[in-house]
Scaffold this motif. Structure first.
Motif, PDB file in Angstrom:
ATOM      1  N   ASN A 150     -76.110  38.717   9.724  1.00 18.65           N
ATOM      2  CA  ASN A 150     -76.633  39.913   9.060  1.00 18.65           C
ATOM      3  C   ASN A 150     -75.952  40.193   7.720  1.00 18.65           C
ATOM      4  OD1 ASN A 150     -78.388  40.769  11.294  1.00 18.65           O
ATOM      5  ND2 ASN A 150     -76.462  41.087  12.388  1.00 18.65           N
ATOM      6  N   GLY A 151     -74.988  39.348   7.364  1.00 20.54           N
ATOM      7  CA  GLY A 151     -74.288  39.531   6.094  1.00 20.54           C
ATOM      8  C   GLY A 151     -73.280  40.659   6.097  1.00 20.54           C
ATOM      9  N   ILE A 152     -72.822  41.095   7.273  1.00 22.06           N
ATOM     10  CA  ILE A 152     -71.906  42.241   7.347  1.00 22.06           C
ATOM     11  C   ILE A 152     -70.622  41.887   8.096  1.00 22.06           C
ATOM     12  CG2 ILE A 152     -73.672  44.018   7.115  1.00 22.06           C
ATOM     13  CD1 ILE A 152     -73.585  44.335  10.182  1.00 22.06           C
ATOM     14  N   GLY A 153     -70.286  40.612   8.172  1.00 17.20           N
ATOM     15  CA  GLY A 153     -69.059  40.216   8.856  1.00 17.20           C
ATOM     16  C   GLY A 153     -67.847  40.924   8.271  1.00 17.20           C
ATOM     17  N   GLY A 154     -67.046  41.538   9.118  1.00 13.41           N
ATOM     18  CA  GLY A 154     -65.844  42.235   8.671  1.00 13.41           C
ATOM     19  C   GLY A 154     -66.056  43.654   8.210  1.00 13.41           C
ATOM     20  N   GLU A 155     -67.296  44.189   8.285  1.00 12.11           N
ATOM     21  CA  GLU A 155     -67.539  45.565   7.823  1.00 12.11           C
ATOM     22  C   GLU A 155     -66.915  46.559   8.804  1.00 12.11           C
ATOM     23  OE1 GLU A 155     -68.312  47.058   5.312  1.00 12.11           O
ATOM     24  OE2 GLU A 155     -69.485  45.738   4.019  1.00 12.11           O
ATOM     25  N   TRP A 156     -65.641  46.721   8.625  1.00 10.03           N
ATOM     26  CA  TRP A 156     -64.787  47.440   9.560  1.00 10.03           C
ATOM     27  C   TRP A 156     -64.729  48.940   9.250  1.00 10.03           C
ATOM     28  CZ3 TRP A 156     -59.619  48.936   7.860  1.00 10.03           C
ATOM     29  CH2 TRP A 156     -58.769  49.367   8.888  1.00 10.03           C
ATOM     30  N   GLY A 157     -64.787  49.285   7.971  1.00  9.70           N
ATOM     31  CA  GLY A 157     -64.544  50.656   7.571  1.00  9.70           C
ATOM     32  C   GLY A 157     -65.615  51.637   7.992  1.00  9.70           C
ATOM     33  N   HIS A 158     -66.813  51.122   8.349  1.00 10.35           N
ATOM     34  CA  HIS A 158     -67.892  52.025   8.748  1.00 10.35           C
ATOM     35  C   HIS A 158     -68.164  51.931  10.244  1.00 10.35           C
ATOM     36  CE1 HIS A 158     -68.613  53.509   4.756  1.00 10.35           C
ATOM     37  NE2 HIS A 158     -68.391  52.275   4.338  1.00 10.35           N
ATOM     38  N   ASN A 159     -67.108  51.653  10.985  1.00 15.21           N
ATOM     39  CA  ASN A 159     -67.065  51.863  12.427  1.00 15.21           C
ATOM     40  C   ASN A 159     -66.271  53.147  12.681  1.00 15.21           C
ATOM     41  OD1 ASN A 159     -68.272  49.392  13.759  1.00 15.21           O
ATOM     42  ND2 ASN A 159     -66.808  48.446  12.363  1.00 15.21           N
ATOM     43  N   PRO A 160     -66.487  53.783  13.829  1.00 15.83           N
ATOM     44  CA  PRO A 160     -65.750  55.022  14.104  1.00 15.83           C
ATOM     45  C   PRO A 160     -64.276  54.753  14.386  1.00 15.83           C
ATOM     46  CG  PRO A 160     -67.095  54.401  15.998  1.00 15.83           C
ATOM     47  CD  PRO A 160     -67.472  53.470  14.884  1.00 15.83           C
ATOM     48  N   LEU A 161     -63.461  55.722  14.077  1.00 15.24           N
ATOM     49  CA  LEU A 161     -62.039  55.638  14.387  1.00 15.24           C
ATOM     50  C   LEU A 161     -61.860  55.505  15.892  1.00 15.24           C
ATOM     51  CD1 LEU A 161     -59.128  55.959  13.131  1.00 15.24           C
ATOM     52  CD2 LEU A 161     -59.282  58.348  13.868  1.00 15.24           C
ATOM     53  N   PRO A 162     -61.161  54.459  16.387  1.00 17.28           N
ATOM     54  CA  PRO A 162     -61.007  54.287  17.840  1.00 17.28           C
ATOM     55  C   PRO A 162     -60.097  55.360  18.458  1.00 17.28           C
ATOM     56  CG  PRO A 162     -60.566  52.232  16.650  1.00 17.28           C
ATOM     57  CD  PRO A 162     -60.589  53.344  15.643  1.00 17.28           C
ATOM     58  N   TRP A 163     -60.354  55.638  19.713  1.00 13.85           N
ATOM     59  CA  TRP A 163     -59.541  56.544  20.517  1.00 13.85           C
ATOM     60  C   TRP A 163     -59.268  57.871  19.789  1.00 13.85           C
ATOM     61  CZ3 TRP A 163     -57.795  51.356  19.848  1.00 13.85           C
ATOM     62  CH2 TRP A 163     -58.093  50.520  20.922  1.00 13.85           C
ATOM     63  N   PRO A 164     -60.319  58.573  19.357  1.00  7.52           N
ATOM     64  CA  PRO A 164     -60.093  59.843  18.653  1.00  7.52           C
ATOM     65  C   PRO A 164     -59.481  60.885  19.571  1.00  7.52           C
ATOM     66  CG  PRO A 164     -62.422  59.567  19.165  1.00  7.52           C
ATOM     67  CD  PRO A 164     -61.753  58.261  19.509  1.00  7.52           C
ATOM     68  N   ASP A 165     -58.673  61.733  18.986  1.00 10.79           N
ATOM     69  CA  ASP A 165     -58.024  62.822  19.723  1.00 10.79           C
ATOM     70  C   ASP A 165     -59.014  63.982  19.840  1.00 10.79           C
ATOM     71  OD1 ASP A 165     -56.520  64.899  20.701  1.00 10.79           O
ATOM     72  OD2 ASP A 165     -54.926  64.748  19.197  1.00 10.79           O
ATOM     73  N   PRO A 166     -59.467  64.314  21.045  1.00 11.30           N
ATOM     74  CA  PRO A 166     -60.463  65.393  21.191  1.00 11.30           C
ATOM     75  C   PRO A 166     -59.925  66.761  20.785  1.00 11.30           C
ATOM     76  CG  PRO A 166     -59.661  64.691  23.340  1.00 11.30           C
ATOM     77  CD  PRO A 166     -59.118  63.718  22.344  1.00 11.30           C
ATOM     78  N   GLU A 167     -58.601  66.897  20.720  1.00 15.41           N
ATOM     79  CA  GLU A 167     -58.001  68.173  20.326  1.00 15.41           C
ATOM     80  C   GLU A 167     -57.801  68.284  18.821  1.00 15.41           C
ATOM     81  OE1 GLU A 167     -57.556  70.480  22.611  1.00 15.41           O
ATOM     82  OE2 GLU A 167     -58.344  69.042  24.076  1.00 15.41           O
ATOM     83  N   ASP A 168     -58.058  67.198  18.089  1.00 15.41           N
ATOM     84  CA  ASP A 168     -57.858  67.185  16.646  1.00 15.41           C
ATOM     85  C   ASP A 168     -59.207  67.366  15.960  1.00 15.41           C
ATOM     86  OD1 ASP A 168     -57.373  66.663  13.971  1.00 15.41           O
ATOM     87  OD2 ASP A 168     -56.045  64.961  14.345  1.00 15.41           O
TER      88      ASP A 168
END
Length: 303
Positions: A150-168
């Motif tokens: 798909n031409g998007i190998g490594g497009e890391w920055g537009h994935n969600p932040l892993p393990w978000p803090d629900p209190e933050d």
């Protein structure tokens, strides 16, 4: 010899690499952000200038761009230099230059450069990251760039932040991203994202580099912002280690110059990597700001 061009948000740079992959010519010009055709003019002029400098014509040209090419349309997409989006960039620049041109994402170019003869030379699997105005990524396996089907190998920055803090509240649901989604890693891990996080916590409107300078000077609020940044970067890179298991992760961009990160982030990522042993190395790009333009030239491998 081959030419590399780095199309950045603030500047466009062109270099010529010789047979030993040394830079033997270099020219830079400001990026005309509001005119696609002015960008084409600038790239054409820069290539002519570096070719004249080395006394050659019709050299192979590689160009690193923000965003990527759509396999369906062949047009540029996902560029934060928005005047480039939807444009037939490859066709237009090839017509102007009268030769074939190879194009890759700027983070892919950084990764290719560092895997070829930079900090990760000799590594089998390399993930490269740009921590600058944006937050891009690239993958090189056995010396070859993996752009993907798909031409998007490594497009890391537009994935969600892993393990978000629900209190933050800054992590759940997160901040709006220019791509139209919320909570993208770019909104936390770019230099712009660091400044945003610091402002939301302290009310201070300062640039990301100023946050780091204040932390180095011992400012308590800046130290807390730096630690939050390292924690989020460790989470983001842990997801890459769990997926690719790379030999090395190479950092480029302005925030790659923060020495403290190279010790602190590997300490932190141990709690999220799914392994009892973590041999992945976190490395600073050997060629710094020149990695992207060198990697563009590396799109044409040495013969």
């Amino acid at each position: 010899m081959r030419v590399g061009v780095d199309l950045g948000g603030t500047k466009i740079e062109a270099v010529v690499l010789d047979g030993d992959s040394a830079v033997i010519a270099r020219q830079r010009m400001p990026t005309p952000r509001d005119s696609y055709h002015a960008i084409l003019d600038t790239i054409t002029a820069l290539i002519a200038a570096v070719e004249q400098e080395v006394g050659a014509t019709s050299l192979p040209v590689g160009i690193g761009t923000p965003g990527s090419l759509s396999p369906r349309t062949g047009r540029l997409r996902n560029s934060n230099t928005v005047v480039m989006n939807g444009q037939p960039f490859v066709d237009d620049i090839q017509q102007r230059l009268g030769r074939q041109v190879r194009i890759a994402n700027d983070a892919n170019c950084l990764t290719l450069s560092e895997a070829s003869d930079g900090a990760a030379a000799g590594c089998s699997v390399v993930f490269g990251v740009i921590l600058g105005t944006g937050c891009g990524g690239g993958v090189v396996i056995d010396g070859k760039l993996r752009a993907g089907v798909n031409g998007i190998g490594g497009e890391w920055g537009h994935n969600p932040l892993p393990w978000p803090d629900p209190e933050d509240p800054q992590e759940s649901p997160g901040h709006d991203c220019w791509c139209g989604r919320r909570g993208c890693m770019e909104t936390y891990l770019s230099g712009t994202g660091l400044a945003l996080q610091h402002r939301h916590t302290t009310g201070e409107q300062v640039a990301g580099r100023d946050v780091i300078e204040r932390a180095d000077a011992g400012d308590a609020a800046a130290l807390a912002s730096r630690e939050r940044y390292a924690n989020r970067l460790a989470r983001g890179l842990s997801s890459i280690i769990n997926l690719l298991d790379p030999d090395a992760i190479v950092l480029g961009g302005g925030l790659s110059n923060v020495d403290w990160l190279y010790a602190r982030v590997p300490e932190l990522w141990q709690q999220w990597v799914f392994s009892d042993v973590i041999q992945t190395r976190l490395l600073r790009a050997r060629y710094g700001d020149s990695s992207g333009v060198r990697g563009a030239a590396w799109l044409w491998p040495k013969r």
